[in-house]
Scaffold this motif. Structure first.
Motif, mmCIF file in Angstrom:
data_model
loop_
_atom_site.group_PDB
_atom_site.id
_atom_site.type_symbol
_atom_site.label_atom_id
_atom_site.label_comp_id
_atom_site.label_asym_id
_atom_site.label_seq_id
_atom_site.Cartn_x
_atom_site.Cartn_y
_atom_site.Cartn_z
ATOM 1 N N HIS A 18 31.672 42.377 39.832
ATOM 2 C CA HIS A 18 32.704 43.321 40.263
ATOM 3 C C HIS A 18 33.546 42.710 41.388
ATOM 4 N N ILE A 19 32.889 42.053 42.324
ATOM 5 C CA ILE A 19 33.607 41.396 43.427
ATOM 6 C C ILE A 19 34.514 40.295 42.885
ATOM 7 N N GLU A 20 33.978 39.495 41.959
ATOM 8 C CA GLU A 20 34.757 38.391 41.375
ATOM 9 C C GLU A 20 35.995 38.913 40.646
ATOM 10 N N VAL A 21 35.809 39.965 39.842
ATOM 11 C CA VAL A 21 36.933 40.530 39.081
ATOM 12 C C VAL A 21 37.965 41.128 40.032
ATOM 13 N N ALA A 43 39.967 38.465 41.660
ATOM 14 C CA ALA A 43 40.921 37.851 40.724
ATOM 15 C C ALA A 43 42.112 38.767 40.502
ATOM 16 N N GLU A 44 41.864 40.078 40.454
ATOM 17 C CA GLU A 44 42.952 41.030 40.221
ATOM 18 C C GLU A 44 43.792 41.242 41.475
ATOM 19 N N ARG A 45 43.170 41.118 42.642
ATOM 20 C CA ARG A 45 43.873 41.348 43.909
ATOM 21 C C ARG A 45 43.652 40.161 44.845
ATOM 22 N N PRO A 46 44.288 39.022 44.528
ATOM 23 C CA PRO A 46 44.036 37.821 45.339
ATOM 24 C C PRO A 46 44.468 37.952 46.789
#
Length: 199
Positions: A37-40, A43-46
């Motif tokens: 969840h943290i990784e996604v 990635a979605e909100r750099p």
């Protein structure tokens, strides 16, 4: 006050400590869910600060308490779970075959029932399948994105473009063969996702 060099590792370690009474396999699943969840989210909100991402997940004690209550355990003194904290713990409960079946069978459903309600149900199958795929813990973010593009977005765009162009489905190709070609792409992508899934 000491600033951590790796706040994600510290956060996950805190969740692991708080959830120490969970069975080891369920605890590892919870940590994997949170890490993904943290990784996604990153990635979605750099541009988002890691602190914001972790704060949105919730307090480690709350997440652990929610996981313990779902497993039938007790966490003395732990606060009840919030919506943000329960999301990672609840994800991945759907068998990985469900989204793949919905995505794959959406096209044959439309082929067998070309008039209403065929297209309506076919589109609903595709949307639900894509959502279940995106919220599953069985694939990485890249695999989810590729899977949605190959099984839902790409075929939808190709079919819509073909139907709007002069001459029907891909000018010169019979509609049945065109649909079979699209079905082969979707089924092949679903098979790839099935093989690439995390057990």
């Amino acid at each position: 006050m000491k600033i951590s060099a790796d706040p994600v590792r510290d956060y996950l370690a805190a969740v692991e400590r708080e959830a120490s009474t969970l069975p080891a396999d369920r605890r590892q699943e919870l940590l994997a869910d949170l890490a993904e969840h943290i990784e996604v989210t990153r990635a979605e909100r750099p541009d988002a600060a890691i602190g914001e991402v972790l704060a949105a997940l919730g307090d480690p004690r709350t997440i652990a308490a929610t996981a313990l209550s779902e497993a039938g355990g007790r966490a003395a003194g732990a606060p009840s779970g919030s919506g943000a904290a329960t999301t990672p713990a609840r994800r991945g409960k759907v068998h990985p075959l469900v989204p793949l079946a919905l995505l794959t069978f959406s096209l044959p459903f439309i082929m067998v029932f070309p008039d209403l309600p065929g297209p309506l149900f076919g589109v609903l199958f595709r949307i639900v399948g894509a959502v279940l795929l995106c919220t599953s813990v069985h694939w990485t973010g890249v695999q989810k994105t590729t899977g949605v593009l190959l099984t839902a977005v790409g075929p939808s765009v190709v079919i819509a473009t073909s139907n709007l162009s002069d001459g029907g489905p891909a000018a010169g190709i019979p509609a049945f063969l065109f649909n079979l070609g699209m079905l082969a792409v979707v089924a092949g992508s679903a098979a790839w996702l099935w093989r690439a899934r995390r057990v």
